[in-house]
Design a protein around this motif. Sequence first.
Motif, PDB file in Angstrom:
ATOM      1  N   ARG A   1       1.130  -1.266   0.003  1.00 62.42           N
ATOM      2  CA  ARG A   1      -0.180  -0.150   0.244  1.00 62.42           C
ATOM      3  C   ARG A   1       0.977   1.431   0.162  1.00 62.42           C
ATOM      4  O   ARG A   1       0.237   2.190  -0.866  1.00 62.42           O
ATOM      5  N   VAL A   2       2.044   1.474   1.098  1.00 60.77           N
ATOM      6  CA  VAL A   2       2.675   2.692   0.366  1.00 60.77           C
ATOM      7  C   VAL A   2       4.016   2.443  -0.171  1.00 60.77           C
ATOM      8  O   VAL A   2       4.164   3.830  -0.628  1.00 60.77           O
ATOM      9  N   ALA A   3       4.480   1.669  -0.513  1.00 61.15           N
ATOM     10  CA  ALA A   3       4.753   1.485  -1.794  1.00 61.15           C
ATOM     11  C   ALA A   3       4.415   1.801  -3.319  1.00 61.15           C
ATOM     12  O   ALA A   3       4.686   2.164  -4.367  1.00 61.15           O
ATOM     13  N   GLY A   4       2.853   1.611  -3.586  1.00 59.44           N
ATOM     14  CA  GLY A   4       2.225   1.606  -4.790  1.00 59.44           C
ATOM     15  C   GLY A   4       1.639   3.237  -4.884  1.00 59.44           C
ATOM     16  O   GLY A   4       1.994   3.782  -5.423  1.00 59.44           O
ATOM     17  N   LEU A   5       2.210   3.503  -3.405  1.00 58.96           N
ATOM     18  CA  LEU A   5       1.131   5.308  -3.470  1.00 58.96           C
ATOM     19  C   LEU A   5       2.905   5.818  -3.520  1.00 58.96           C
ATOM     20  O   LEU A   5       2.966   7.190  -4.313  1.00 58.96           O
ATOM     21  N   MET A   6       4.566   6.006  -2.701  1.00 60.95           N
ATOM     22  CA  MET A   6       5.114   6.463  -2.550  1.00 60.95           C
ATOM     23  C   MET A   6       6.203   6.228  -3.616  1.00 60.95           C
ATOM     24  O   MET A   6       6.484   7.127  -4.172  1.00 60.95           O
ATOM     25  N   LEU A   7       6.447   5.207  -4.361  1.00 58.32           N
ATOM     26  CA  LEU A   7       7.649   4.897  -5.593  1.00 58.32           C
ATOM     27  C   LEU A   7       7.009   5.177  -6.988  1.00 58.32           C
ATOM     28  O   LEU A   7       7.845   5.771  -7.214  1.00 58.32           O
ATOM     29  N   PRO A   8       5.824   6.026  -7.028  1.00 55.41           N
ATOM     30  CA  PRO A   8       5.734   6.262  -8.651  1.00 55.41           C
ATOM     31  C   PRO A   8       5.463   7.272  -8.802  1.00 55.41           C
ATOM     32  O   PRO A   8       5.850   8.618  -9.570  1.00 55.41           O
ATOM     33  N   PHE A   9       5.131   8.422  -7.561  1.00 60.70           N
ATOM     34  CA  PHE A   9       5.168   9.676  -7.463  1.00 60.70           C
ATOM     35  C   PHE A   9       6.284  10.474  -6.476  1.00 60.70           C
ATOM     36  O   PHE A   9       7.199  11.408  -7.040  1.00 60.70           O
TER      37      PHE A   9
ATOM     38  N   LEU B   1      -2.400  12.541   2.874  1.00 59.88           N
ATOM     39  CA  LEU B   1      -2.308  12.440   1.606  1.00 59.88           C
ATOM     40  C   LEU B   1      -2.456  13.704   0.935  1.00 59.88           C
ATOM     41  O   LEU B   1      -3.337  13.623  -0.514  1.00 59.88           O
ATOM     42  N   ARG B   2      -2.942  15.011   1.370  1.00 54.56           N
ATOM     43  CA  ARG B   2      -3.134  16.037   0.604  1.00 54.56           C
ATOM     44  C   ARG B   2      -2.467  16.660   0.514  1.00 54.56           C
ATOM     45  O   ARG B   2      -1.280  17.447  -0.395  1.00 54.56           O
ATOM     46  N   ARG B   3      -1.803  16.731   1.593  1.00 50.12           N
ATOM     47  CA  ARG B   3      -0.362  17.839   1.773  1.00 50.12           C
ATOM     48  C   ARG B   3       1.226  17.374   1.069  1.00 50.12           C
ATOM     49  O   ARG B   3       1.521  17.519  -0.095  1.00 50.12           O
ATOM     50  N   MET B   4       1.366  15.738   0.772  1.00 47.35           N
ATOM     51  CA  MET B   4       2.145  15.401  -0.627  1.00 47.35           C
ATOM     52  C   MET B   4       2.252  15.802  -1.445  1.00 47.35           C
ATOM     53  O   MET B   4       3.264  16.358  -1.697  1.00 47.35           O
ATOM     54  N   PRO B   5       0.350  15.608  -2.033  1.00 47.10           N
ATOM     55  CA  PRO B   5       1.087  16.508  -3.514  1.00 47.10           C
ATOM     56  C   PRO B   5       1.473  17.359  -3.594  1.00 47.10           C
ATOM     57  O   PRO B   5       2.124  18.612  -5.196  1.00 47.10           O
ATOM     58  N   MET B   6       0.803  18.491  -2.775  1.00 44.55           N
ATOM     59  CA  MET B   6       1.142  19.468  -2.730  1.00 44.55           C
ATOM     60  C   MET B   6       2.429  20.237  -2.683  1.00 44.55           C
ATOM     61  O   MET B   6       2.901  21.035  -2.654  1.00 44.55           O
ATOM     62  N   GLY B   7       3.393  18.998  -2.215  1.00 46.04           N
ATOM     63  CA  GLY B   7       4.705  19.311  -1.847  1.00 46.04           C
ATOM     64  C   GLY B   7       5.482  19.227  -3.065  1.00 46.04           C
ATOM     65  O   GLY B   7       6.156  19.956  -3.832  1.00 46.04           O
ATOM     66  N   LEU B   8       4.665  18.237  -3.798  1.00 44.37           N
ATOM     67  CA  LEU B   8       5.014  18.433  -5.609  1.00 44.37           C
ATOM     68  C   LEU B   8       4.898  19.707  -6.729  1.00 44.37           C
ATOM     69  O   LEU B   8       6.069  20.103  -7.192  1.00 44.37           O
TER      70      LEU B   8
ATOM     71  N   GLY C   1      -0.535  12.845 -10.258  1.00 43.38           N
ATOM     72  CA  GLY C   1      -0.720  10.896 -10.187  1.00 43.38           C
ATOM     73  C   GLY C   1      -1.071  10.798  -9.116  1.00 43.38           C
ATOM     74  O   GLY C   1      -2.014  10.143  -9.011  1.00 43.38           O
ATOM     75  N   MET C   2      -0.649  11.160  -7.956  1.00 38.96           N
ATOM     76  CA  MET C   2      -0.446  11.163  -6.369  1.00 38.96           C
ATOM     77  C   MET C   2      -1.608  11.738  -6.157  1.00 38.96           C
ATOM     78  O   MET C   2      -2.543  10.971  -4.738  1.00 38.96           O
ATOM     79  N   ALA C   3      -2.388  12.802  -6.148  1.00 36.38           N
ATOM     80  CA  ALA C   3      -3.156  13.218  -5.732  1.00 36.38           C
ATOM     81  C   ALA C   3      -4.328  11.852  -6.063  1.00 36.38           C
ATOM     82  O   ALA C   3      -5.654  11.737  -5.428  1.00 36.38           O
ATOM     83  N   LEU C   4      -4.801  11.205  -7.645  1.00 38.01           N
ATOM     84  CA  LEU C   4      -5.817  10.761  -8.072  1.00 38.01           C
ATOM     85  C   LEU C   4      -5.502   9.200  -7.097  1.00 38.01           C
ATOM     86  O   LEU C   4      -5.961   8.526  -6.679  1.00 38.01           O
ATOM     87  N   VAL C   5      -4.422   8.873  -6.908  1.00 42.44           N
ATOM     88  CA  VAL C   5      -3.798   7.660  -6.012  1.00 42.44           C
ATOM     89  C   VAL C   5      -4.144   7.883  -4.508  1.00 42.44           C
ATOM     90  O   VAL C   5      -4.566   6.821  -4.300  1.00 42.44           O
ATOM     91  N   ALA C   6      -4.062   8.706  -4.150  1.00 37.91           N
ATOM     92  CA  ALA C   6      -3.639   9.263  -3.074  1.00 37.91           C
ATOM     93  C   ALA C   6      -5.786   9.271  -2.384  1.00 37.91           C
ATOM     94  O   ALA C   6      -6.163   9.153  -1.596  1.00 37.91           O
TER      95      ALA C   6
END
Length: 482
Positions: free
Chosen positions: A259-267, A336-343, A448-453
């Motif tokens: 679960r964590v890898a699927g969220l983190m590794l691609p983005f 899960l909202r902060r991390m896409p904003m960081g990008l 992409g991360m926002a959609l997966v999150a």
Amino acid sequence: MAETSTAPTDQRFPPQIPYIIGNEACERFSFYGMRNILTVFFIDYLLRTQVPETGLREAQAKGLFHLFMAGVYFFPLIGGYLADRFFGKFHTIFVLSLVYCGGHACLALFEDNATGFYTGLTLIAIGSGGIKPCVSAMVGDQFTHSNRHLVKKVYAIFYWTINFGSFFASLFVPLLMTKFGPAVAFGVPGILMFLATVIFWAGRKHYVMVPPTGPNPHSFLKVVFSAFKGDAPKGAHWLDKAKAAHPPEAVEGVKAVFRVAGLMLPFVPFFWMLFDQKASTWVVQARAMDPHVGSVVFQPSQMQFINPALVMVLIPFLTVIIYPAFQRLGWELTPLRRMPMGLVFGAVSFVIAGFFQVVMEGGTTLNIAWQLLPYIVLTLGEILMSTTGLEFAYTQAPREMKGTVQSVWLVTNTLANVAVAIAAALNVFTGAAQFFFYAALASAAAVGMALVARKYVVRDYYQTDAQAPMDGRNPSVEPKPA
């Protein structure tokens, strides 16, 4: 019978936390002190006679720097595995800290010898990378169900401490290299690493020592292999096929890793592609700027002090004021909202820096103080992405997988630095184009991360007591909405 309250009641940090925090401050001074001068050292010292052409030398320096950083973030995989399975976090941290000290010694002693210097960088990559997942996970290990509400606060302090050490290292170590040469500049961080090791050792009687699990018949890889061979009812999760050979909690632990890898590794790597270039591409840009700010002359690598200085100010500001304000408005800034904003913030910072590069390529010499603006934006992105990810990676893993999931978080940096090192070696994007290229990649990753999150189900895991951390069987592990 009256119902027993399970609300957290302990408002004090465990007494062993200062030892870990003190160790982290000194270790981060040592790491950032040597890291932040590497690009300039390669360009002005080690590669000067080997690569006469300045542009090629700068590209090779960037490639070497990011290759080193890739190693730093690869060895968490090994360090986390050894700590979780065989030696425990304390012994892994202590032994690898000694290796780390040896690496610093090599840098100071062999500053004019490429073989000796690269040996030192290798030892530092092993030591620094190997302890990374162990130290950050060991912080969380000191908390139990009664004080679990303090974990978010201690990780904010932990990250603030990292930047406290980085601030002073970034400010003073470049001056040491200018005034006294590379041997002293690399030697002082080595002394701080030795002090960090002493501080950590001094707290050995106070730590909560979560024991290693030993060789595990239900390890991550064994569960995955069993899932490939087994059968499961139609519609079940593919890992449920492993339940015939492994207990349910082991399968749930592997699911947590995926679960964590699927969220983190691609983005997440797309953020680190940007962030780590403040010690390479941004330093090269600063070398072409006017270094005079009033009566002060800034060294190009010294400008990196802006980042940790801003972090120490902005973390309390965001934690105490901004996050609660959004919560009161009914839109909580969850991880899960902060991390896409960081990008997004990272991408904007590179657009700004790219615009500066366009201006300078047009013949205008900008003052080095202009770098303050992209640093502010990038630092906001770092806080939204990195402080959040550090906490998120710890809380999303059951006991058996905490080191592994921390390593997954850190290895995103390896992927990023390998990509940047390859790009630098190919030297395809130069000048302003490289800034806009990386900004475009980060922007796409944010979407992409926002959609997966949106589909990610949060499951927090904490310890139930000091000696027995929670695992997947504990009923108090509750799924939460994103």
